[in-house]
Design a protein around this motif. Structure first.
Motif, PDB file in Angstrom:
ATOM      1  N   UNK A 169      22.182   6.077 -22.523  1.00 21.58           N
ATOM      2  CA  UNK A 169      21.600   5.150 -23.876  1.00 21.58           C
ATOM      3  C   UNK A 169      20.429   4.362 -23.640  1.00 21.58           C
ATOM      4  N   UNK A 170      20.208   4.167 -22.453  1.00 20.31           N
ATOM      5  CA  UNK A 170      19.042   3.154 -22.162  1.00 20.31           C
ATOM      6  C   UNK A 170      19.468   1.758 -22.506  1.00 20.31           C
ATOM      7  N   UNK A 171      20.879   1.455 -22.636  1.00 19.11           N
ATOM      8  CA  UNK A 171      21.162  -0.006 -22.921  1.00 19.11           C
ATOM      9  C   UNK A 171      21.633  -0.561 -21.763  1.00 19.11           C
ATOM     10  N   UNK A 172      21.334  -2.079 -21.645  1.00 19.79           N
ATOM     11  CA  UNK A 172      21.934  -2.855 -20.423  1.00 19.79           C
ATOM     12  C   UNK A 172      23.408  -2.983 -20.584  1.00 19.79           C
ATOM     13  N   UNK A 173      24.054  -2.711 -19.359  1.00 21.98           N
ATOM     14  CA  UNK A 173      25.483  -3.162 -19.332  1.00 21.98           C
ATOM     15  C   UNK A 173      25.596  -4.361 -18.457  1.00 21.98           C
ATOM     16  N   UNK A 174      26.289  -5.256 -19.037  1.00 20.96           N
ATOM     17  CA  UNK A 174      26.637  -6.695 -18.141  1.00 20.96           C
ATOM     18  C   UNK A 174      28.275  -6.612 -18.086  1.00 20.96           C
ATOM     19  N   UNK A 175      28.894  -6.744 -17.147  1.00 26.18           N
ATOM     20  CA  UNK A 175      30.412  -6.674 -16.974  1.00 26.18           C
ATOM     21  C   UNK A 175      31.007  -7.324 -16.137  1.00 26.18           C
ATOM     22  N   UNK A 176      32.251  -7.614 -16.214  1.00 24.89           N
ATOM     23  CA  UNK A 176      33.084  -8.276 -15.255  1.00 24.89           C
ATOM     24  C   UNK A 176      33.627  -7.215 -14.291  1.00 24.89           C
ATOM     25  N   UNK A 177      34.019  -7.411 -13.061  1.00 26.06           N
ATOM     26  CA  UNK A 177      34.688  -6.381 -12.232  1.00 26.06           C
ATOM     27  C   UNK A 177      36.054  -6.059 -12.751  1.00 26.06           C
ATOM     28  N   UNK A 178      36.147  -4.886 -13.019  1.00 26.91           N
ATOM     29  CA  UNK A 178      37.588  -4.204 -13.766  1.00 26.91           C
ATOM     30  C   UNK A 178      38.297  -3.143 -12.769  1.00 26.91           C
ATOM     31  N   UNK A 179      37.739  -3.292 -11.511  1.00 23.88           N
ATOM     32  CA  UNK A 179      38.578  -2.267 -10.570  1.00 23.88           C
ATOM     33  C   UNK A 179      38.981  -3.033  -9.427  1.00 23.88           C
ATOM     34  N   UNK A 180      38.941  -4.164  -9.048  1.00 19.96           N
ATOM     35  CA  UNK A 180      39.267  -4.743  -7.836  1.00 19.96           C
ATOM     36  C   UNK A 180      40.715  -5.639  -7.997  1.00 19.96           C
ATOM     37  N   UNK A 181      41.353  -5.476  -6.975  1.00 21.38           N
ATOM     38  CA  UNK A 181      42.520  -6.328  -6.864  1.00 21.38           C
ATOM     39  C   UNK A 181      42.213  -7.484  -6.452  1.00 21.38           C
ATOM     40  N   UNK A 182      42.214  -8.793  -6.963  1.00 18.37           N
ATOM     41  CA  UNK A 182      41.784  -9.931  -6.523  1.00 18.37           C
ATOM     42  C   UNK A 182      43.117 -10.865  -5.967  1.00 18.37           C
ATOM     43  N   UNK A 183      43.128 -11.050  -4.687  1.00 16.52           N
ATOM     44  CA  UNK A 183      44.042 -12.011  -3.976  1.00 16.52           C
ATOM     45  C   UNK A 183      44.215 -13.312  -4.547  1.00 16.52           C
ATOM     46  N   UNK A 184      45.179 -14.092  -4.131  1.00 14.69           N
ATOM     47  CA  UNK A 184      45.501 -15.479  -4.539  1.00 14.69           C
ATOM     48  C   UNK A 184      44.279 -16.435  -4.213  1.00 14.69           C
ATOM     49  N   UNK A 185      43.945 -17.344  -4.826  1.00 18.44           N
ATOM     50  CA  UNK A 185      42.829 -18.209  -4.273  1.00 18.44           C
ATOM     51  C   UNK A 185      41.585 -17.717  -4.246  1.00 18.44           C
ATOM     52  N   UNK A 186      41.205 -16.341  -4.816  1.00 22.66           N
ATOM     53  CA  UNK A 186      39.964 -15.893  -4.759  1.00 22.66           C
ATOM     54  C   UNK A 186      39.433 -15.754  -6.245  1.00 22.66           C
TER      55      UNK A 186
END
Length: 354
Positions: A71-88
């Motif tokens: 599309x030639x469009x910029x994508x800016x996102x939050x990580x939606x693949x990682x399992x985040x441990x407590x206090x991270x």
């Protein structure tokens, strides 16, 4: 002589208009969209969100900030693949323009999708390095499952919204001082349910337009179906007189723009929770559970919609577009008169002088 000219000009006073012709100064779009932006590369120490803002190389390798080749469009996102441990914290992106843009600028941001969902707090905004000196302009901001965009200014004490000429009647506060009401700012809300969240995406997005002028700061939002022809495509110039009454307006009468606003760096970011989205009184209005523990931690449930899709961001200037400084010169009021009237004015002046 002055009396004669003043009397004559009073007859043509309705022809006095604001010089609102802007010319393209900077185009952030296509494969070079991210050129000229700096990545934050630090934890969120501004709004205390539960994210780590990655640097440019991390953003590219993790596909958190990239240009979609289809599309030639910029994508800016939050990580939606990682399992985040407590206090991270979860990885996200914050980018800031290397150039700053001053009074006499027009900012146009075309967005097809904006981040939303429980714990999500995106923003399209601007500020100066010495904040609150020089001011802050929040052009797009939403949290959690809200449906309406919030616009605001944040300044040093002395700037208020007085007698605005705007279409929105949803004014939540008028004192822009960062020292008042816990830095709430002077807030105007867009009453349209298509200005944020799922409603925004379902309507095909739209364009956010902000004018930073001597006589005030004005903002418009145009849903995709209502985007004016003058900004619908790659236009080299824009005339704001075609936009109609602004959605939000902070006139110079209540806030001296020259005093409170200096050249602005444009910013796009997404944080999670923090002092706004994570505040229990705000979070519990549209979401349930605990902002950090229920959403940020563990599997990335709920973040598939936490992304911007941006065809372009364009900066226009009322000054010299060849300056390259990024600090647009201020607009001024001019007399929009036919040449024969100017000739007559000159004749009256010369006749009176002798």
């Amino acid at each position: 002589m002055r009396t004669t000219i003043a009397c004559f000009l009073s007859l043509v006073a309705p022809a006095i208009v604001n010089a609102t012709q802007y010319h393209l100064l900077k185009d952030y779009s296509g494969q070079s969209f991210f050129d000229g932006w700096a990545d934050y590369g630090n934890f969120d120490n501004v709004t205390h969100g539960d994210v780590f803002y990655v640097n440019a190389s991390m953003a590219a390798s993790a596909k958190l900030a990239y240009v979609d080749p289809a599309t030639n469009h910029a994508i800016i996102k939050v990580d939606n693949t990682t399992v985040v441990p407590f206090n991270s914290k979860r990885n996200a992106v914050r980018i800031t323009t290397e150039e700053s843009y001053g009074i006499g600028s027009l900012f146009v941001a075309d967005m097809l999708h904006v981040p939303y969902g429980c714990s999500v707090w995106p923003a399209w905004w601007s500020k100066t390095p010495n904040w609150p000196a020089g001011g802050e302009i929040d052009m797009f901001e939403g949290v959690n499952q809200d449906t309406m965009n919030q616009m605001s200014l944040h300044t040093e004490p002395g700037c208020t919204q007085v007698n605005p000429n705007q279409t929105s009647t949803l004014v939540h506060s008028t004192d822009c001082s960062s020292k008042s009401h816990n830095n709430r700012g002077c807030i105007v809300v867009d009453p349209s349910n298509s200005s944020y969240g799922a409603g925004f995406a379902n309507a095909g997005g739209g364009q956010f337009v902000t004018e930073l002028a001597e006589d005030g700061i004005s903002m418009w939002f145009f849903p995709r179906s209502e985007v004016p022809n003058s900004i619908a495509s790659n236009m080299s110039s824009v005339d704001t007189s075609a936009f109609g009454i602004p959605l939000a307006n902070w006139p110079n009468g209540g806030c001296n723009i020259n005093k409170f606003f200096q050249p602005q760096h444009l910013i796009i970011d997404i944080t999670l929770c923090g002092i706004f989205a994570g505040s229990p009184s705000v979070f519990n209005q549209t979401c349930s559970g605990d902002c950090y523990q229920t959403f940020v931690l563990g599997p990335p449930s709920g973040y598939d919609n936490a992304y911007f899709e941006i065809p372009f961001v364009r900066v226009y200037s009322s000054g010299n577009t060849n300056s390259g400084s990024g600090n647009a010169r201020s607009s001024a009021k001019v007399l929009s008169l036919p040449m024969w009237l100017w000739t007559l004015v000159a004749g009256v002046a010369l006749g009176s002088a002798f």
